[in-house]
Design a protein around this motif. Structure first.
Motif, mmCIF file in Angstrom:
data_model
loop_
_atom_site.group_PDB
_atom_site.id
_atom_site.type_symbol
_atom_site.label_atom_id
_atom_site.label_comp_id
_atom_site.label_asym_id
_atom_site.label_seq_id
_atom_site.Cartn_x
_atom_site.Cartn_y
_atom_site.Cartn_z
ATOM 1 N N GLU A 84 0.820 -1.215 0.000
ATOM 2 C CA GLU A 84 0.000 0.000 0.000
ATOM 3 C C GLU A 84 0.859 1.273 0.000
ATOM 4 O OE1 GLU A 84 -2.557 -3.249 1.649
ATOM 5 O OE2 GLU A 84 -0.447 -2.670 1.802
ATOM 6 N N ASN A 85 2.069 1.175 0.578
ATOM 7 C CA ASN A 85 2.981 2.324 0.574
ATOM 8 C C ASN A 85 3.826 2.387 -0.686
ATOM 9 O OD1 ASN A 85 2.275 3.431 3.077
ATOM 10 N ND2 ASN A 85 3.504 1.923 4.164
ATOM 11 N N LYS B 251 -8.969 -1.432 -4.363
ATOM 12 C CA LYS B 251 -8.093 -0.622 -3.498
ATOM 13 C C LYS B 251 -6.817 -0.205 -4.240
ATOM 14 C CE LYS B 251 -5.600 -2.719 -0.260
ATOM 15 N NZ LYS B 251 -5.265 -3.435 0.988
ATOM 16 N N PHE B 252 -6.193 -1.159 -4.931
ATOM 17 C CA PHE B 252 -4.924 -0.839 -5.603
ATOM 18 C C PHE B 252 -5.144 -0.034 -6.888
ATOM 19 C CE2 PHE B 252 -3.461 -4.303 -2.804
ATOM 20 C CZ PHE B 252 -2.458 -3.597 -2.154
ATOM 21 N N MET C 36 -5.341 3.448 -5.964
ATOM 22 C CA MET C 36 -4.038 4.027 -5.591
ATOM 23 C C MET C 36 -3.192 4.402 -6.808
ATOM 24 S SD MET C 36 -2.687 1.598 -2.554
ATOM 25 C CE MET C 36 -3.502 1.557 -0.990
ATOM 26 N N ASP D 163 -9.747 -5.903 -2.841
ATOM 27 C CA ASP D 163 -8.307 -5.569 -2.897
ATOM 28 C C ASP D 163 -7.949 -4.960 -4.249
ATOM 29 O OD1 ASP D 163 -7.983 -6.666 -0.373
ATOM 30 O OD2 ASP D 163 -7.200 -8.587 -1.114
#
Length: 367
Positions: free
Chosen positions: A192-193, A229-230, A233, A226
């Protein structure tokens, strides 16, 4: 909301899912073609691909090249979708397998376990005297923005070529990991970072050179939620390995797949591999005996990995993984991602993709 497509140059996968390349025969033409048929990118793994060839002990080089060719052609017969190969830089036959994949005009070459500093060279050499345009895309697997930047700069200066995409693999992935044991639990290493950092790092090169470089998130991606989510990002797609092992089409033995279904959360462990990297695996008798210092005597006949510490190693990693692939867990073990304990049944690739699509839709509706 339907999945967005994943575009890597002029190659388009209908859904943004790359099936992770799993070596020593876990992902061959059977699994890769099934994923490609469902609109994802199906991936054949090159590590020890020639193990089933009759002459692999006497002539490993030819056996591996022949098997690579055979699997790519077989997958092509079974699917008109997007097909890739996964080739570890650490393989002693890396150059052979890259050249073979380019000759077979595979759509994408994914490459990790080291930085593939010279990969564009093979593409340029093959197409040097040919009238046709190169269509194989080159996609390095990295675990940091720094590694992505280094590769962009190196490839530009040496070959005037930018990576066609990047896979960013986080510490929850299965198999050999590009992190030190200390980094595995460091929040700074979390996928995630790292994904937004890599997206930011490649943007500089995209803007300067007018080339889109998609970023694909990998390692611990389990559900449609998931995936959303990515993508939110800044990733253009995800890579999933563990989920695809528990499918009917996966090329491993049924007992290997059963090991995934039987695994509990406490069975997922980090081992120190003979190749000098940490690896995530399912705990079992073989791993426990290796930890107790029990040696499994072997003579290295394959010389498969450059950096294997075979003189100090308690066992042969290639033999252990091959035994597990064939269902013999007394003499081997299975690599897996951190979420393997959530796998509870074997499904078809179509069922898996349908369930991921439904989960993604539900996550979008909630947002």
């Amino acid at each position: 909301m339907p999945f967005p497509s994943l575009k890597i140059g002029n190659i388009v996968a209908r859904i943004p899912i790359v099936q992770g390349g799993m070596g020593v025969g876990i992902s061959l033409s059977g699994l890769a073609s099934a994923v490609a048929n469902e609109g994802g990118i199906g991936v054949i793994a090159g590590a020890m691909i020639g193990m089933s060839e009759p002459d692999v002990g006497k002539n490993p080089r030819e056996a591996n090249i022949r098997a690579m060719r055979k699997e790519i052609r077989k997958a092509r017969e079974l699917s008109s979708g997007v097909l890739g190969v996964n080739l570890m830089v650490a393989l002693t036959n890396f150059a052979d397998l890259v050249k073979t994949s380019i000759e077979e005009k595979v759509d994408v070459i994914f490459s990790g376990a080291g930085l593939p500093l010279d990969m564009p060279k093979y593409l340029k050499e093959y197409y040097e005297d040919k009238k046709e345009q190169a269509n194989t895309k080159l996609v390095p697997i990295v675990s940091s923005a720094r590694a992505a930047t280094i590769l962009c700069k190196k490839w530009l200066s040496k070959f005037d070529y930018l990576p066609d995409a990047f896979v960013v693999e986080g510490p929850k992935a299965g198999g050999h990991l590009g992190f030190s044991p200390e980094e595995l639990n460091d929040p700074a290493s979390a996928l995630e970072n790292v994904v937004p950092q890599v997206v930011e790092a490649v943007r500089v090169f995209e803007e300067k050179h007018g080339k889109k470089i998609p970023v694909i998130a990998a390692g611990g991606v389990y559900s449609g939620e998931d995936i959303k989510k990515f993508l939110d990002m800044g990733a253009s797609g995800v890579q999933m390995g563990t989920r695809f092992v528990a499918t009917h089409e996966c090329d491993a033995d049924e007992r290997f797949k059963q090991a995934y279904i039987d695994a509990r959360e406490e069975d997922v462990t980090i081992i120190q591999s003979p190749v000098g990297m940490p690896g995530r695996a399912i705990l079992g008798k073989f791993v426990e005996e290796a930890r107790q210092g029990l040696k499994k005597p072997f003579k290295c006949i394959f010389e498969c990995i450059h950096n294997c510490k075979k003189e100090e190693s308690p066992y042969c990693i290639a033999a252990a993984l091959l035994n597990a692939k064939r269902g013999n867990f007394d003499k081997g073990f299975a690599f897996s991602g951190s979420n393997v304990y959530r796998v509870d049944r074997i499904v078809s690739v179509k069922e898996l993709v349908d369930s991921l699509t439904a989960e993604y839709d539900a996550a979008c509706a909630k947002a």
